[in-house]
Design a protein around this motif. Structure first.
Motif, PDB file in Angstrom:
ATOM      1  N   GLY A  74      -2.394   3.958  -3.445  1.00 56.11           N
ATOM      2  CA  GLY A  74      -2.042   3.141  -4.803  1.00 56.11           C
ATOM      3  C   GLY A  74      -1.985   1.743  -3.846  1.00 56.11           C
ATOM      4  N   LEU A  75      -2.730   1.058  -4.616  1.00 59.49           N
ATOM      5  CA  LEU A  75      -2.342  -0.928  -4.377  1.00 59.49           C
ATOM      6  C   LEU A  75      -1.224  -1.068  -5.328  1.00 59.49           C
ATOM      7  CD1 LEU A  75      -2.686  -3.263  -1.782  1.00 59.49           C
ATOM      8  CD2 LEU A  75      -4.556  -4.127  -3.180  1.00 59.49           C
ATOM      9  N   VAL A  76      -0.143  -2.064  -5.148  1.00 59.30           N
ATOM     10  CA  VAL A  76       1.167  -2.591  -6.612  1.00 59.30           C
ATOM     11  C   VAL A  76       0.378  -3.436  -6.547  1.00 59.30           C
ATOM     12  CG1 VAL A  76       3.220  -2.452  -7.074  1.00 59.30           C
ATOM     13  CG2 VAL A  76       2.446  -0.736  -4.841  1.00 59.30           C
ATOM     14  N   THR A 134       3.418  15.084  -6.958  1.00 55.69           N
ATOM     15  CA  THR A 134       4.235  15.228  -8.302  1.00 55.69           C
ATOM     16  C   THR A 134       4.303  13.966  -9.587  1.00 55.69           C
ATOM     17  OG1 THR A 134       6.042  14.179  -7.226  1.00 55.69           O
ATOM     18  CG2 THR A 134       5.770  16.103  -6.680  1.00 55.69           C
ATOM     19  N   ALA A 135       3.423  13.067  -8.912  1.00 56.67           N
ATOM     20  CA  ALA A 135       3.558  11.994  -9.731  1.00 56.67           C
ATOM     21  C   ALA A 135       2.215  12.463 -11.009  1.00 56.67           C
ATOM     22  CB  ALA A 135       3.674  10.174  -9.092  1.00 56.67           C
ATOM     23  N   LYS A 136       2.522  12.698 -12.168  1.00 54.86           N
ATOM     24  CA  LYS A 136       1.543  12.248 -13.144  1.00 54.86           C
ATOM     25  C   LYS A 136       1.644  11.075 -13.380  1.00 54.86           C
ATOM     26  CE  LYS A 136       5.103  15.730 -15.592  1.00 54.86           C
ATOM     27  NZ  LYS A 136       5.393  15.828 -16.171  1.00 54.86           N
ATOM     28  N   GLY A 137      -0.484  11.446 -13.369  1.00 48.21           N
ATOM     29  CA  GLY A 137      -1.362   9.720 -13.626  1.00 48.21           C
ATOM     30  C   GLY A 137      -2.073  10.337 -13.272  1.00 48.21           C
ATOM     31  N   LYS A 138      -3.153   9.313 -13.142  1.00 42.32           N
ATOM     32  CA  LYS A 138      -4.744   9.042 -12.355  1.00 42.32           C
ATOM     33  C   LYS A 138      -4.635   9.388 -10.866  1.00 42.32           C
ATOM     34  CE  LYS A 138      -5.983   6.981 -16.441  1.00 42.32           C
ATOM     35  NZ  LYS A 138      -7.016   5.628 -17.473  1.00 42.32           N
ATOM     36  N   LEU A 139      -3.777   8.312  -9.649  1.00 42.44           N
ATOM     37  CA  LEU A 139      -3.709   8.393  -8.970  1.00 42.44           C
ATOM     38  C   LEU A 139      -2.931   9.161  -7.711  1.00 42.44           C
ATOM     39  CD1 LEU A 139      -3.481   4.593  -8.623  1.00 42.44           C
ATOM     40  CD2 LEU A 139      -5.503   5.781  -8.810  1.00 42.44           C
ATOM     41  N   VAL A 142       5.677  -5.241 -10.321  1.00 43.90           N
ATOM     42  CA  VAL A 142       6.590  -4.442 -10.414  1.00 43.90           C
ATOM     43  C   VAL A 142       7.063  -5.224 -10.943  1.00 43.90           C
ATOM     44  CG1 VAL A 142       8.583  -3.876  -9.449  1.00 43.90           C
ATOM     45  CG2 VAL A 142       6.661  -3.725  -8.208  1.00 43.90           C
ATOM     46  N   THR A 143       7.916  -5.093 -12.505  1.00 44.95           N
ATOM     47  CA  THR A 143       8.010  -5.666 -13.610  1.00 44.95           C
ATOM     48  C   THR A 143       8.944  -4.357 -13.761  1.00 44.95           C
ATOM     49  OG1 THR A 143       6.380  -4.557 -15.719  1.00 44.95           O
ATOM     50  CG2 THR A 143       6.794  -7.045 -14.176  1.00 44.95           C
ATOM     51  N   SER A 144       9.774  -3.787 -15.262  1.00 46.24           N
ATOM     52  CA  SER A 144      10.251  -2.829 -15.813  1.00 46.24           C
ATOM     53  C   SER A 144       9.528  -1.493 -15.794  1.00 46.24           C
ATOM     54  CB  SER A 144      10.604  -2.904 -17.222  1.00 46.24           C
ATOM     55  OG  SER A 144       9.330  -2.646 -17.712  1.00 46.24           O
ATOM     56  N   ASN A 145       7.966  -1.546 -15.584  1.00 53.84           N
ATOM     57  CA  ASN A 145       6.829  -0.770 -14.630  1.00 53.84           C
ATOM     58  C   ASN A 145       6.330  -1.345 -13.565  1.00 53.84           C
ATOM     59  OD1 ASN A 145       7.240   0.569 -17.551  1.00 53.84           O
ATOM     60  ND2 ASN A 145       5.497  -0.691 -18.603  1.00 53.84           N
ATOM     61  N   ILE A 146       5.821  -0.045 -12.933  1.00 53.50           N
ATOM     62  CA  ILE A 146       4.962  -0.201 -11.454  1.00 53.50           C
ATOM     63  C   ILE A 146       3.414  -0.304 -11.954  1.00 53.50           C
ATOM     64  CG2 ILE A 146       4.812   0.003  -9.515  1.00 53.50           C
ATOM     65  CD1 ILE A 146       7.940   2.095  -9.451  1.00 53.50           C
ATOM     66  N   SER A 147       2.942  -1.352 -11.826  1.00 55.21           N
ATOM     67  CA  SER A 147       1.512  -1.240 -11.973  1.00 55.21           C
ATOM     68  C   SER A 147       0.766  -0.777 -10.478  1.00 55.21           C
ATOM     69  CB  SER A 147       0.683  -2.784 -13.101  1.00 55.21           C
ATOM     70  OG  SER A 147       1.232  -2.941 -14.177  1.00 55.21           O
ATOM     71  N   MET A 148      -0.181  -0.273 -10.843  1.00 57.30           N
ATOM     72  CA  MET A 148      -1.273   0.143  -9.529  1.00 57.30           C
ATOM     73  C   MET A 148      -2.529   0.104  -9.705  1.00 57.30           C
ATOM     74  SD  MET A 148       0.447   3.682  -7.616  1.00 57.30           S
ATOM     75  CE  MET A 148       2.476   3.300  -8.581  1.00 57.30           C
ATOM     76  N   VAL A 149      -3.796   0.049  -8.688  1.00 60.69           N
ATOM     77  CA  VAL A 149      -4.407   0.229  -8.732  1.00 60.69           C
ATOM     78  C   VAL A 149      -5.306   1.159  -7.391  1.00 60.69           C
ATOM     79  CG1 VAL A 149      -5.299  -1.616  -7.681  1.00 60.69           C
ATOM     80  CG2 VAL A 149      -6.952  -0.815  -8.720  1.00 60.69           C
ATOM     81  N   ASP A 150      -6.267   2.233  -7.220  1.00 65.62           N
ATOM     82  CA  ASP A 150      -6.800   2.913  -6.821  1.00 65.62           C
ATOM     83  C   ASP A 150      -6.964   1.893  -5.398  1.00 65.62           C
ATOM     84  OD1 ASP A 150      -7.979   5.151  -5.157  1.00 65.62           O
ATOM     85  OD2 ASP A 150      -9.080   5.690  -6.432  1.00 65.62           O
ATOM     86  N   ALA A 151      -6.032   1.889  -4.387  1.00 61.87           N
ATOM     87  CA  ALA A 151      -6.683   1.440  -3.095  1.00 61.87           C
ATOM     88  C   ALA A 151      -8.649   2.125  -2.040  1.00 61.87           C
ATOM     89  CB  ALA A 151      -5.254   1.292  -1.551  1.00 61.87           C
ATOM     90  N   LEU A 197       1.080  -1.302  -0.142  1.00 59.66           N
ATOM     91  CA  LEU A 197       0.181  -0.300  -0.382  1.00 59.66           C
ATOM     92  C   LEU A 197       0.783   1.486   0.339  1.00 59.66           C
ATOM     93  CD1 LEU A 197      -3.001   0.928   0.105  1.00 59.66           C
ATOM     94  CD2 LEU A 197      -3.175   1.601   2.700  1.00 59.66           C
ATOM     95  N   ILE A 198       0.658   1.906  -0.614  1.00 59.35           N
ATOM     96  CA  ILE A 198       2.163   3.445  -1.095  1.00 59.35           C
ATOM     97  C   ILE A 198       0.959   4.431  -1.736  1.00 59.35           C
ATOM     98  CG2 ILE A 198       3.100   1.832  -2.078  1.00 59.35           C
ATOM     99  CD1 ILE A 198       2.541   2.733  -4.775  1.00 59.35           C
ATOM    100  N   LEU A 199       1.549   5.439  -0.725  1.00 58.91           N
ATOM    101  CA  LEU A 199       0.564   7.063  -1.288  1.00 58.91           C
ATOM    102  C   LEU A 199       1.713   7.383  -2.490  1.00 58.91           C
ATOM    103  CD1 LEU A 199      -1.031   9.424  -0.220  1.00 58.91           C
ATOM    104  CD2 LEU A 199       0.909  10.365   1.354  1.00 58.91           C
ATOM    105  N   VAL A 200       0.412   7.294  -3.840  1.00 53.72           N
ATOM    106  CA  VAL A 200       0.906   8.448  -4.882  1.00 53.72           C
ATOM    107  C   VAL A 200       1.096   9.766  -4.848  1.00 53.72           C
ATOM    108  CG1 VAL A 200       1.505   8.038  -7.647  1.00 53.72           C
ATOM    109  CG2 VAL A 200       0.262   6.629  -6.152  1.00 53.72           C
ATOM    110  N   GLY A 201       2.250  10.498  -5.035  1.00 53.62           N
ATOM    111  CA  GLY A 201       2.835  11.597  -4.997  1.00 53.62           C
ATOM    112  C   GLY A 201       2.108  12.724  -5.438  1.00 53.62           C
TER     113      GLY A 201
END
Length: 98
Positions: free
Chosen positions: A39-41, A29-34, A44-53, A23-27
């Motif tokens: 966010g819930l991870v 400053t991060a560009k994106g919907k979240l 984790v590959t070359s990209n980090i996929s997360m969903v709204d918690a 469980l993370i806090l998407v800052g």
């Protein structure tokens, strides 16, 4: 001399310190919907996929993918702090909602 050589190799790698189900806090400053949300991870590959918690009561669930380069450009640990690791969380199911 027997024409042999002893060669040593050194590799350096930066790994994102996130794991699946963290469980993370998407800052903000991060560009994106979240940005600015929990966010819930997912993976984790070359990209980090997360969903709204904390999804709103709408049919679609917000997801976001961040490349490793974007993760570090946004500030890394400072922009994506871990609130709770997957090892410390407890799974539960809501059976009834009034």
């Amino acid at each position: 001399h027997n024409n042999t050589a002893h060669i040593k190799y050194t590799l350096a790698a930066d790994m994102v310190p996130l794991c699946r189900d963290d469980l993370i806090l998407v800052g903000k400053t991060a560009k994106g919907k979240l940005a600015g949300r929990l966010g819930l991870v997912l993976k984790v590959t070359s990209n980090i996929s997360m969903v709204d918690a904390c999804p709103k009561r709408i049919p679609s669930v917000e997801t976001m993918e961040v490349a490793a380069e974007q993760y570090y450009k946004a500030g890394g640990d400072k922009s994506f702090p871990i609130i709770q690791t997957a090892e410390r969380m407890i799974r539960w199911v809501v059976l009834d909602v009034e």
